[in-house]
Scaffold this active site. Structure first.
Site, mmCIF file in Angstrom:
data_model
loop_
_atom_site.group_PDB
_atom_site.id
_atom_site.type_symbol
_atom_site.label_atom_id
_atom_site.label_comp_id
_atom_site.label_asym_id
_atom_site.label_seq_id
_atom_site.Cartn_x
_atom_site.Cartn_y
_atom_site.Cartn_z
ATOM 1 N N LYS A 1 0.833 -1.145 -0.081
ATOM 2 C CA LYS A 1 0.013 0.033 0.078
ATOM 3 C C LYS A 1 0.691 1.053 -0.176
ATOM 4 O O LYS A 1 0.374 2.530 -0.846
ATOM 5 C CB LYS A 1 -0.745 0.332 1.472
ATOM 6 C CG LYS A 1 -2.350 -0.517 1.106
ATOM 7 C CD LYS A 1 -3.471 -0.423 2.400
ATOM 8 C CE LYS A 1 -2.735 -0.574 3.481
ATOM 9 N NZ LYS A 1 -1.694 -1.669 4.137
ATOM 10 N N ARG B 1 10.781 -7.136 5.344
ATOM 11 C CA ARG B 1 11.135 -6.248 4.901
ATOM 12 C C ARG B 1 12.226 -5.414 5.723
ATOM 13 O O ARG B 1 12.124 -5.417 6.964
ATOM 14 C CB ARG B 1 9.572 -5.231 5.487
ATOM 15 C CG ARG B 1 9.174 -4.317 5.068
ATOM 16 C CD ARG B 1 7.804 -4.040 4.535
ATOM 17 N NE ARG B 1 6.963 -3.152 5.910
ATOM 18 C CZ ARG B 1 5.690 -2.680 5.426
ATOM 19 N NH1 ARG B 1 4.993 -3.131 4.798
ATOM 20 N NH2 ARG B 1 4.975 -2.693 7.145
HETATM 21 P P1 ADP Z 1 0.474 -1.773 7.826
HETATM 22 O O1 ADP Z 1 -0.464 -1.634 6.611
HETATM 23 O O2 ADP Z 1 1.439 -2.236 7.143
HETATM 24 O O3 ADP Z 1 0.553 -2.735 9.264
HETATM 25 P P2 ADP Z 1 0.858 0.843 7.980
HETATM 26 O O4 ADP Z 1 1.966 1.680 8.494
HETATM 27 O O5 ADP Z 1 -0.047 1.278 7.631
HETATM 28 O O6 ADP Z 1 0.790 -0.569 8.516
HETATM 29 O O7 ADP Z 1 0.250 0.886 10.703
HETATM 30 C C1 ADP Z 1 0.720 0.462 11.254
HETATM 31 C C2 ADP Z 1 -0.292 0.997 12.718
HETATM 32 O O8 ADP Z 1 -0.304 1.657 12.656
HETATM 33 C C3 ADP Z 1 -1.204 0.186 12.725
HETATM 34 O O9 ADP Z 1 -0.840 -1.589 12.675
HETATM 35 C C4 ADP Z 1 -1.981 0.748 13.627
HETATM 36 O O10 ADP Z 1 -1.403 -0.133 15.155
HETATM 37 C C5 ADP Z 1 -1.892 1.761 12.947
HETATM 38 N N1 ADP Z 1 -3.304 2.265 12.592
HETATM 39 C C6 ADP Z 1 -2.793 2.494 11.016
HETATM 40 N N2 ADP Z 1 -3.697 3.228 10.121
HETATM 41 C C7 ADP Z 1 -4.850 3.121 11.446
HETATM 42 C C8 ADP Z 1 -5.763 3.309 11.800
HETATM 43 N N3 ADP Z 1 -6.709 3.382 10.269
HETATM 44 N N4 ADP Z 1 -6.976 2.524 12.722
HETATM 45 C C9 ADP Z 1 -6.047 2.302 13.640
HETATM 46 N N5 ADP Z 1 -4.767 2.327 13.976
HETATM 47 C C10 ADP Z 1 -4.125 2.793 12.289
#
Ligand code: ADP
Length: 201
Positions: free
Chosen positions: A13, A127
Site C-alpha cells: 500500500k 522488509r
Molecule cells: P501496515 O498496513 O503495514 O500494517 P501501517 O503503517 O498502515 O501498517 O500501520 C501501522 C500501525 O499503525 C497499525 O498496525 C496500527 O497500530 C496503526 N494504525 C494505522 N492506521 C490505523 C487506523 N486507521 N486505525 C487504527 N490504527 C491504525
C-alpha cells in the site's frame, strides 16, 4: 479524486500510495506514517499510539478519526486525496463517509490490493526500511506482531471490502507482480488509466 487504498499489511500500500497519488496529483495520506512520525517525535499522540502499534493492535477509533479529520481539513487535501491505511474499521469508514458528506463530497474509488497470506508473511518478515542511513526492521514487523496484524486485518478491516462493494466503490486488484504493473492495474480500475502518463513518470 478522493481515493481509499485498502489491503493487508505487506500488500504494498505504501509504495503504491506514493505513485498513484503522484499520478493523480493529490496528497498521499498514510495514518501509519503519521503515527510513526508522532512516535519518533514523542508527541502526546505518539505516546498514546505506541503501545497499540507495538502490539499489532489498532489505535482506538476516536484517536485515529480525529487525526484524519484534522489532516483532511488541510488545504492540500481540499481537492482530493489518497488515504493509505484509513479507514481500517467499519466505524472509521462510517465516520469518513459522514465527514465527507458534510462537505458535500464522497469517495470516487476504493482500491483493494489483493495478495495471498503466504506472500504477505514472506514480504513482511524480509522488509527493512531506511532510518538515518541504516536499514532497520520496523518494530511491528517482528513475526509475532505480524501474525497479530494479519489477524486484526482479517477481523476488523477485511469487512470493509463488503461495505464498499455495497456502495459501488470497490475495485479489487491483483497486487502480485512488478510495481508498475500493479500501478497500471490500479489506475485502470479507478478509471484514471491515462492520468499522469503524459508527464512521463
Ligand atoms: P501496515 O498496513 O503495514 O500494517 P501501517 O503503517 O498502515 O501498517 O500501520 C501501522 C500501525 O499503525 C497499525 O498496525 C496500527 O497500530 C496503526 N494504525 C494505522 N492506521 C490505523 C487506523 N486507521 N486505525 C487504527 N490504527 C491504525
Amino acid at each position: 479524486m478522493r481515493v481509499v487504498l485498502l489491503g493487508p499489511p505487506g500488500a504494498g500500500k505504501g509504495t503504491q500510495a506514493q505513485i498513484i497519488a503522484g499520478r493523480l496529483g493529490v496528497p498521499a495520506i498514510s495514518t501509519g506514517d503519521i503515527f510513526r512520525a508522532n512516535v519518533s517525535g514523542q508527541t502526546e499522540l505518539g505516546k498514546k499510539a505506541k503501545a497499540f502499534m507495538d502490539a499489532g493492535e489498532l489505535v482506538p477509533d476516536e484517536i485515529t478519526v480525529a487525526m484524519v479529520k484534522d489532516r483532511l481539513a488541510e488545504p492540500d487535501a481540499k481537492a482530493g486525496f489518497l488515504l493509505d491505511g484509513f479507514p481500517r474499521t467499519i466505524a472509521q469508514a462510517e465516520q469518513l463517509r459522514s465527514s465527507l458528506a458534510e462537505l458535500g463530497h464522497g469517495l470516487d474509488c476504493v482500491l483493494e490490493l489483493v495478495v495471498d497470506e503466504e506472500e504477505l508473511v514472506r514480504r513482511l518478515s524480509g522488509r527493512r526500511m531506511l532510518v538515518d542511513g541504516e536499514m532497520v526492521q520496523r518494530d511491528d514487523d517482528k513475526p509475532e506482531t505480524v501474525r497479530r496484524r494479519l489477524q486484526v486485518y482479517r477481523q476488523q478491516t477485511a469487512p470493509l471490502s463488503g461495505f464498499y462493494e455495497t456502495e459501488g466503490l470497490l475495485a479489487r486488484i491483483d497486487a502480485i507482480g512488478e510495481i508498475d504493473e500493479v500501478t497500471a492495474r490500479a489506475m485502470e480500475a479507478c478509471g484514471a488509466g491515462d492520468a499522469g502518463r503524459a508527464s512521463g513518470d
